[in-house]
Structure formats: structure tokens, C-alpha cells
Scaffold this active site. Structure first.
Site, PDB file in Angstrom:
ATOM      1  CB  THR A  11      24.274  -4.795 -16.633  1.00  0.00           C
ATOM      2  OG1 THR A  11      23.905  -4.955 -18.003  1.00  0.00           O
ATOM      3  CG2 THR A  11      25.482  -3.877 -16.527  1.00  0.00           C
ATOM      4  CG  ASP A  12      21.558  -8.725 -19.430  1.00  0.00           C
ATOM      5  OD1 ASP A  12      21.157  -7.547 -19.358  1.00  0.00           O
ATOM      6  OD2 ASP A  12      21.848  -9.280 -20.504  1.00  0.00           O
ATOM      7  CB  SER A  19      25.839 -11.334 -16.546  1.00  0.00           C
ATOM      8  OG  SER A  19      24.737 -10.699 -17.145  1.00  0.00           O
ATOM      9  CB  THR A  66      28.482  -4.836 -21.394  1.00  0.00           C
ATOM     10  OG1 THR A  66      27.320  -5.576 -21.784  1.00  0.00           O
ATOM     11  CG2 THR A  66      28.657  -3.653 -22.337  1.00  0.00           C
TER      12      THR A  66
END
Length: 321
Positions: A89-90, A56, A13
Site C-alpha cells: 500500500t505504501d 512496495s 502486506t
């Protein structure tokens, strides 16, 4: 003399743009496009490596191995003070902990990302990246290990967890707290980890899967994993580590087969422990050959287990440390 920091970008992101459907596409921007907004060019020497431009959840162990080797190559330069990695971030917490388990260097490695895209109102892209670069260049950050810097917090990779799906306060470490924080560009570190273990990366890794226990859970998934000849299973038990009774037979079969089975808990705080003595309790699981996973998050336990298996480590009694 300005400190030298290397920024490695992998997408996510933090490097996203909106398409004609007004949806975000991860990893579209290169590092220079983001870095130019952080206003740090005159404060430190920043070297940029654009390694990946992917979401990610598309990260693979092949990607992680290359990231690991890239970091080691960077650290061959003794003038480098630290490294910052931008990441979606995942799976950020998993990448961070994989690096913690596979790199031994006292210089800081900071993993960061953002919950909002660079073009969003109130974006956290530039503050997270700026703060991460400040930590990576700070002398006090030596020996803090691989950490995540997010929303002005410095959190160790072993306990960091994505706590919110969209808020800029997206990461935390319930029950453990921060190692420090950043306040008006001042890096404040008030604690450091006391334990460090390092494993070699391998060309391939064993299959290790995660299975949740819940009310009425059956053995269907565990039976399938038995037939698939996986080398490791991480159980996510309830409370101190209990599982549903119908899971027990399959767990015992896996242990008898030699599959490494680690027990973790679904709770946010505390650790598994053989407190209770009844069928399918943690104590019963331990007697069946299940490894006690301490306070490990299931995803972190999976990474440690597959690295231990890949490295031929047989001392699983120390797994929880």
C-alpha cells in the site's frame, strides 16, 4: 462461460507473514496462497502470475516497466476480461497512476492490497482481493481506467490517495469520490473518467524531485537540485500555490536553466491558481516560468512530468488536464 481474469502479484502486506520477532515481512506468500481463500474458483477462470515478492517502497521504474509489459502481454489474449494486481500500500497509488498513464486498453486494471496481513484478525486481504476480481471480470467496468479497489470502494488512480497508515479504510479520494462500489458481490459503477492520455515507457527516466514549501523554507534543497542537474522539480506550495520568499531565487534559476518546474498544492482539495500577485505567489511563479499543476497530488504530478519529459512532450501548458 466463466470470465477470465489474470492476477499479477508483486508482494506487499497482502502477501506478508510474521517472523519470529512478530514483525511483518512483506511479499513472503505467493499468489496461490492468498487466492485459495477468496472462494472464486468456480465463478471465474483465474490465471496467476507471480511477478514480484517485494515491499512496495522497493518498487523501481525497472519493476514498473516490466509490470507494464506483462500487462500488455496479458491483454494480447482477447479472452481476458481484466487484470488484478496485488501490491503493497505504501506506493500503490503511484504504481496505479503510472499504469494509467502508460497503458491504453478499455479492459479494467485493478490494483489492490491490504492494511492487515493474511494472518491478522479482521484482515482485509480476502475481501479486497475478492472484490477486485469481481470488478475486473465485470462488463460494466470497461473504460474505467486503472482503478484501486479497497474496502469495497472503486477509486480512479489519478485521485486515489492513502488516507490512513493502518486502518482498513486506507484509501480514498477527497473531493472526488468513488467511481463505484461493491455490495454483497454486486459491482455498482455510476461514473467513469472522461479524459485519457497515454505515454510510452522508456528504458530510463529523468530525475524529477519533489520539494515542499513551508513557513521559513530556504533554498538549500532547490540549490542542490540545480547543481545536480535534475530535469524536473515538483513544488508543493501552500493554498493556491504560494511558496516561501527565500525559495524564489533558486526557482527562477531552475526555470532559466530549462528545468521543468511544476507547482502543486499541499491542500487536500482544490487546485493551484495565479490568484494573488505578490513576490513568491503562484502568479509570480507562473511569470517566472513555473508550470501550473492544477489539482494534481505531488506524487502523481512527478510521474506525469517525468513521462512527459521522457517522451519529449513540450506542450506543458496542458499539464493540469
Amino acid at each position: 462461460m466463466k470470465k477470465k481474469v489474470v492476477l499479477i502479484t508483486t508482494g506487499g502486506t497482502i502477501a506478508s507473514t510474521r517472523n519470529n520477532k512478530n514483525k511483518l515481512e512483506s511479499g513472503k506468500l505467493d499468489g496461490q496462497a492468498i487466492l485459495s481463500m477468496c472462494q472464486l474458483e468456480n465463478e471465474m477462470d483465474i490465471e496467476l502470475i507471480d511477478l514480484y515478492q517485494i515491499p512496495s517502497m522497493h518498487m523501481t521504474f525497472e519493476n514498473l516497466n516490466l509490470l507494464n509489459q506483462t500487462i500488455k502481454n496479458v491483454f494480447n489474449d482477447q479472452s481476458v476480461s481484466g487484470i488484478v494486481i496485488t501490491h503493497g500500500t505504501d506506493s500503490l497509488e503511484e504504481t496505479a497512476y503510472f499504469l494509467e498513464l502508460t497503458i491504453h486498453d478499455e479492459r479494467p486494471i485493478i490494483v489492490t492490497g491490504s492494511q492487515k496481513s493474511p494472518g491478522d484478525i479482521g484482515t482485509d486481504v480476502y475481501s479486497n482481493l475478492r472484490n477486485s476480481l469481481l470488478v475486473a471480470s465485470n462488463e460494466e467496468a470497461k473504460s474505467i481506467g486503472v482503478c484501486v479497489v479497497f474496502n469495497e470502494k472503486i477509486i480512479h488512480s489519478k485521485y486515489v490517495k492513502k488516507m490512513h497508515s493502518s486502518s482498513i479504510n486506507g484509501f480514498g479520494a477527497i473531493g472526488y469520490g468513488m467511481l463505484g462500489f461493491i455490495d454483497n458481490d454486486e459491482v455498482i459503477i455510476y461514473q467513469k473518467p472522461t479524459h485519457k492520455e497515454v505515454y510510452e515507457i522508456k528504458e530510463s527516466y529523468p530525475a524529477v524531485e519533489i520539494v515542499f514549501a513551508y513557513l521559513g523554507a530556504s533554498s538549500i534543497i532547490l540549490d542542490a537540485l540545480y547543481e545536480a542537474n535534475v530535469e524536473g522539480v515538483v513544488l508543493v506550495g501552500a493554498g493556491r500555490g504560494q511558496v516561501a520568499p527565500k525559495m524564489m531565487g533558486a526557482i527562477e534559476k531552475l526555470c532559466q536553466k530549462g528545468t521543468k518546474v511544476v507547482l502543486t498544492t499541499s491542500t487536500e482539495e482544490g487546485r493551484v491558481f495565479p490568484t494573488y500577485d505578490y513576490y513568491s505567489s503562484a502568479n509570480y511563479l507562473k511569470d517566472a516560468g513555473v508550470i501550473m499543476g492544477g489539482d494534481f497530488d505531488p506524487k502523481k504530478a512527478r510521474l506525469k512530468l517525468l513521462l512527459m519529459i521522457a517522451n519529449g512532450n513540450k506542450n506543458f501548458d496542458t499539464f493540469m488536464h
